[in-house]
Write a protein that holds these residues in place. Structure first.
Motif, PDB file in Angstrom:
ATOM      1  N   GLU A  78      13.452  21.009 -25.929  1.00  0.00           N
ATOM      2  CA  GLU A  78      12.739  21.723 -26.984  1.00  0.00           C
ATOM      3  C   GLU A  78      13.678  22.700 -27.693  1.00  0.00           C
ATOM      4  O   GLU A  78      13.679  22.803 -28.925  1.00  0.00           O
ATOM      5  CB  GLU A  78      11.552  22.482 -26.377  1.00  0.00           C
ATOM      6  N   GLN A  79      14.497  23.388 -26.906  1.00  0.00           N
ATOM      7  CA  GLN A  79      15.482  24.314 -27.484  1.00  0.00           C
ATOM      8  C   GLN A  79      16.486  23.553 -28.344  1.00  0.00           C
ATOM      9  O   GLN A  79      16.892  24.019 -29.417  1.00  0.00           O
ATOM     10  CB  GLN A  79      16.208  25.057 -26.356  1.00  0.00           C
ATOM     11  N   GLY A  80      16.891  22.370 -27.879  1.00  0.00           N
ATOM     12  CA  GLY A  80      17.822  21.549 -28.641  1.00  0.00           C
ATOM     13  C   GLY A  80      17.225  21.068 -29.950  1.00  0.00           C
ATOM     14  O   GLY A  80      17.914  21.003 -30.975  1.00  0.00           O
ATOM     15  N   THR A  81      15.934  20.751 -29.932  1.00  0.00           N
ATOM     16  CA  THR A  81      15.250  20.311 -31.147  1.00  0.00           C
ATOM     17  C   THR A  81      15.213  21.433 -32.181  1.00  0.00           C
ATOM     18  O   THR A  81      15.447  21.216 -33.373  1.00  0.00           O
ATOM     19  CB  THR A  81      13.820  19.840 -30.820  1.00  0.00           C
ATOM     20  N   GLU A  82      14.940  22.650 -31.717  1.00  0.00           N
ATOM     21  CA  GLU A  82      14.938  23.805 -32.621  1.00  0.00           C
ATOM     22  C   GLU A  82      16.315  24.017 -33.231  1.00  0.00           C
ATOM     23  O   GLU A  82      16.443  24.274 -34.432  1.00  0.00           O
ATOM     24  CB  GLU A  82      14.500  25.065 -31.859  1.00  0.00           C
ATOM     25  N   GLU A  83      17.366  23.897 -32.401  1.00  0.00           N
ATOM     26  CA  GLU A  83      18.735  24.070 -32.892  1.00  0.00           C
ATOM     27  C   GLU A  83      19.097  22.949 -33.878  1.00  0.00           C
ATOM     28  O   GLU A  83      19.747  23.194 -34.905  1.00  0.00           O
ATOM     29  CB  GLU A  83      19.709  24.064 -31.706  1.00  0.00           C
TER      30      GLU A  83
END
Length: 213
Positions: A78-83
C-alpha cells in the motif's frame, strides 16, 4: 526524482507479483535502458532497496526441482502504491526534469483516470508558461540572441524548448481529450508487460548475476 523507482514500481504493479528478471525484461521491452539509467544492476538494487523501505513485499520462492537458487518475487505494498502514484504525478507535471522523467510518466500515465491525466498535463502547460515568462523577463526572443552575445543562445534555446514542450503537450492533451488510449476505469488496459516465458525482441542479452534471483 527517481525514474528508476517509478519504472520498477510500475512494472511490479502491472504484474501483481514479479521476480527481478521479469522487471528487468519489461524495462528492456519498454526501451528504458536506452532512455534512462535502467541497467540490470540498478534495477536489482532498486528492488532490494524498496523492499527494505516497505514499498515492495519480497516473497521467497522455493527453487525448482532442477536445482538453482531460490527466486524472490516482489509485490507492491500500500505504501509502495502511494509512492508510485506520487512519482507518476510528479513526472507528468515537472517541466524542468530530464527527458527520462517525462518518458517514464508517459509510459505509465494510463494507470490514472483520464480526467486526472488531463489535469496534470494542463498543470504542466501552466508551469511551462510561467517558466517561459520568467526567462523572457531577461531575454526578448524577437530581438534575437546576438544582443546578449553568445550567452543569448542559451536563453534562445530555453525559449525554444519551452515553446516546443508546450506545443507537444497541447497536442497530447487534445488526443487524450478526444478519447485516445484506455485509462484507469475505462475497460481492459493496454498490456505493456511480457507474460512469463514470452520472448522479448528488445532484450539486450547482457547477463547479470541478479538474473538468477
Amino acid at each position: 526524482m527517481s525514474v528508476m523507482r517509478l519504472l520498477v514500481l510500475g512494472a511490479v504493479r502491472q504484474h501483481g507479483r514479479a521476480h527481478g528478471y521479469q522487471v528487468r525484461n519489461d524495462l528492456e521491452y519498454w526501451g528504458a535502458h536506452e532512455w534512462s539509467n535502467a541497467k540490470p544492476g540498478s534495477i536489482y538494487h532498486a528492488l532490494k532497496q524498496m523492499a527494505k523501505q516497505g514499498l515492495l513485499h519480497a516473497h521467497e520462492i522455493a527453487p525448482s526441482t532442477a536445482g538453482g537458487p531460490p527466486r524472490t518475487e516482489y509485490e507492491i505494498t500500500e505504501q509502495g502504491t502511494e509512492e508510485y502514484f506520487r512519482l507518476l504525478r510528479e513526472a507528468l507535471t515537472s517541466y524542468d526534469q530530464k527527458p527520462d522523467v517525462l518518458s517514464a510518466g508517459l509510459g505509465l500515465m494510463v494507470d490514472l483516470d483520464r480526467e486526472e491525466a488531463l489535469a496534470l498535463l494542463e498543470q504542466r502547460m501552466r508551469s511551462i508558461g510561467e517558466w517561459r515568462k520568467a526567462v523572457t523577463e531577461y531575454y526578448t526572443p524577437e530581438d534575437g540572441p546576438g544582443r546578449l552575445g553568445h550567452i543569448g543562445e542559451i536563453m534562445d534555446f530555453w525559449v525554444h524548448s519551452a515553446d516546443t514542450g508546450a506545443e507537444w503537450t497541447r497536442g497530447l492533451i487534445e488526443r487524450i481529450r478526444g478519447g485516445a488510449y484506455t485509462f484507469a476505469g475505462e475497460g481492459e488496459p493496454f498490456v505493456g508487460v511480457l507474460a512469463e516465458g514470452e520472448e522479448n525482441p528488445y532484450a539486450t542479452g547482457e547477463r547479470h548475476p541478479g538474473d538468477a534471483h
